[in-house]
Design a protein around this motif. Structure first.
Motif, PDB file in Angstrom:
ATOM      1  N   PRO A 125      22.238  42.764 -50.762  1.00  0.00           N
ATOM      2  CA  PRO A 125      21.315  43.086 -51.858  1.00  0.00           C
ATOM      3  C   PRO A 125      21.777  44.296 -52.658  1.00  0.00           C
ATOM      4  O   PRO A 125      22.463  45.175 -52.138  1.00  0.00           O
ATOM      5  CB  PRO A 125      20.000  43.384 -51.133  1.00  0.00           C
ATOM      6  CG  PRO A 125      20.390  43.781 -49.754  1.00  0.00           C
ATOM      7  CD  PRO A 125      21.657  43.055 -49.437  1.00  0.00           C
ATOM      8  N   ASP A 126      21.365  44.338 -53.924  1.00  0.00           N
ATOM      9  CA  ASP A 126      21.610  45.528 -54.750  1.00  0.00           C
ATOM     10  C   ASP A 126      20.599  46.607 -54.402  1.00  0.00           C
ATOM     11  O   ASP A 126      20.858  47.789 -54.593  1.00  0.00           O
ATOM     12  CB  ASP A 126      21.493  45.157 -56.237  1.00  0.00           C
ATOM     13  CG  ASP A 126      22.587  44.202 -56.652  1.00  0.00           C
ATOM     14  OD1 ASP A 126      23.771  44.568 -56.487  1.00  0.00           O
ATOM     15  OD2 ASP A 126      22.281  43.083 -57.093  1.00  0.00           O
ATOM     16  N   ALA A 127      19.454  46.200 -53.927  1.00  0.00           N
ATOM     17  CA  ALA A 127      18.430  47.165 -53.499  1.00  0.00           C
ATOM     18  C   ALA A 127      17.544  46.469 -52.473  1.00  0.00           C
ATOM     19  O   ALA A 127      17.515  45.248 -52.372  1.00  0.00           O
ATOM     20  CB  ALA A 127      17.600  47.620 -54.687  1.00  0.00           C
ATOM     21  N   GLY A 128      16.838  47.286 -51.698  1.00  0.00           N
ATOM     22  CA  GLY A 128      15.898  46.736 -50.731  1.00  0.00           C
ATOM     23  C   GLY A 128      16.452  46.714 -49.321  1.00  0.00           C
ATOM     24  O   GLY A 128      17.622  47.051 -49.089  1.00  0.00           O
ATOM     25  N   ARG A 129      15.593  46.293 -48.387  1.00  0.00           N
ATOM     26  CA  ARG A 129      15.940  46.417 -46.977  1.00  0.00           C
ATOM     27  C   ARG A 129      15.430  45.196 -46.204  1.00  0.00           C
ATOM     28  O   ARG A 129      14.369  44.652 -46.518  1.00  0.00           O
ATOM     29  CB  ARG A 129      15.264  47.676 -46.430  1.00  0.00           C
ATOM     30  CG  ARG A 129      15.892  48.272 -45.205  1.00  0.00           C
ATOM     31  CD  ARG A 129      15.605  49.767 -45.170  1.00  0.00           C
ATOM     32  NE  ARG A 129      14.182  50.047 -45.085  1.00  0.00           N
ATOM     33  CZ  ARG A 129      13.539  50.250 -43.946  1.00  0.00           C
ATOM     34  NH1 ARG A 129      14.170  50.191 -42.802  1.00  0.00           N
ATOM     35  NH2 ARG A 129      12.256  50.535 -43.955  1.00  0.00           N
TER      36      ARG A 129
END
Ligand SMILES: Nc1ncnc2c1ncn2[C@@H]1O[C@H](COP(=O)(O)OP(=O)(O)OP(=O)(O)O)[C@@H](O)[C@H]1O
Length: 286
Positions: free
Chosen positions: A62-66
């Motif tokens: 992902p480019d962001a997030g978890r």
């Protein structure tokens, strides 16, 4: 959601985002699945469902997030490592080893589990296999017999579909049977969560009904399942909760009957009239 509720979740996805150039395929999507739950992800073609699966299962980053699994951050963790933790998946178009038999495909899953649970197994395991061939270690023979028996049992779970073809190369099987082999191989990993990407794609009504029963059995055994599926009657019958994606964002989440009647869901599907399941939602919701 309370902190206690959050910590009891087996899988948690927080604000996950994936961009391809100017397109945001998955846009700050969050979801959580409790142990034993069956959650379905639906949405028109191109909504971001498979990308979401790829992000959860380490095929894409992902480019962001978890992503958290059983309290452990698994964001971007490689698929082999995830398999060791108990995360198994199948693919939208099915992926099997065409030149291997049905049995050997399932044994691949079982061996992957052993490798994962025994540090150093890949090297040591190969040495042991050669030694076993040379001297025929009884312990290894017993282990091999046990694995084969288990693989056979998993295959038998698909009724008469796979058992008569257990020694056939999977390239000679029907598309529906190859999909079944893929699920059997995933089950041989002893997963704690199973992600099924359109398991009934390309299946006729009878085959779809059989798949429904199989998934119900897996759920009854307590397996946690995340499902992508276009056949909405199947989704409505199987799911504890349904998540709806459209253009990469989550537009609805809830009980199947609530989601079916959600105005944004009806709108999203009506806006994509030519896709699988669209008419079904619109018709049922009307
Ligand atoms: N590797 C990639 N490179 C560029 N764009 C991609 C890539 N993978 C997916 N996309 C785009 O991201 C969007 C979401 O695709 P995705 O396959 O996740 O949708 P989906 O909901 O699974 O659709 P379907 O139901 O048709 O399988 C689409 O517009 C797709 O074209």
């Amino acid at each position: 959601m309370t902190t206690t509720a959050m910590t009891s979740m087996l899988l948690e996805v927080r604000d996950i985002t994936r961009r391809f150039g100017g397109l945001t395929a998955v846009d700050a999507v969050s979801l959580a699945i409790a142990p034993g739950e069956l959650v379905s992800v639906i949405g028109p073609n191109g909504a971001g469902k498979s990308t979401l699966f790829n992000l959860i299962t380490g095929l894409d980053t992902p480019d962001a997030g978890r992503v958290t699994f059983d309290g452990r951050d698994i964001t971007g963790t490689r698929p082999e490592r995830l398999a060791a933790l108990g995360v198994a998946r199948t693919f939208q178009h099915g992926r099997v080893f065409g030149n291997l038999s049905v049995l050997d495909n399932v044994l691949v899953g079982a061996h992957a589990r052993l490798r994962a649970t025994r540090p150093g197994w890949p090297v040591f395991g190969a040495v042991r296999e050669v030694l076993s061939a040379l001297v025929g270690s009884p312990a290894l023979r017993r282990e091999d017999t046990a694995l084969r028996a288990e693989a056979r049992e998993i295959i038998a779970g698909f009724g008469e579909r796979l058992l008569p073809r257990i020694d056939h190369p999977t390239h000679s099987l029907s598309y529906a049977n190859r999909r079944r082999v893929e699920i059997a191989r995933a089950l041989a990993l002893h997963p704690r969560i199973l992600l099924l990407d359109e398991p009934t794609a390309g299946m006729n009504e009878t085959e779809t009904a059989e798949m429904l029963v199989l998934i119900q059995q897996l759920k009854a055994r307590g397996l946690t399942i995340l499902l992508i599926e276009h056949k909405l009657d199947l989704v409505m019958r199987l799911s504890d909760r349904v998540i709806v994606l459209d253009n990469g964002t989550k537009i609805a989440e809830g009980l199947p009957r609530d989601v079916r009647n959600h105005p944004r869901v009806i709108e999203a599907y009506l806006g994509h009239r030519n896709v699988g399941g669209a008419q079904a939602v619109a018709a049922t919701a009307a």
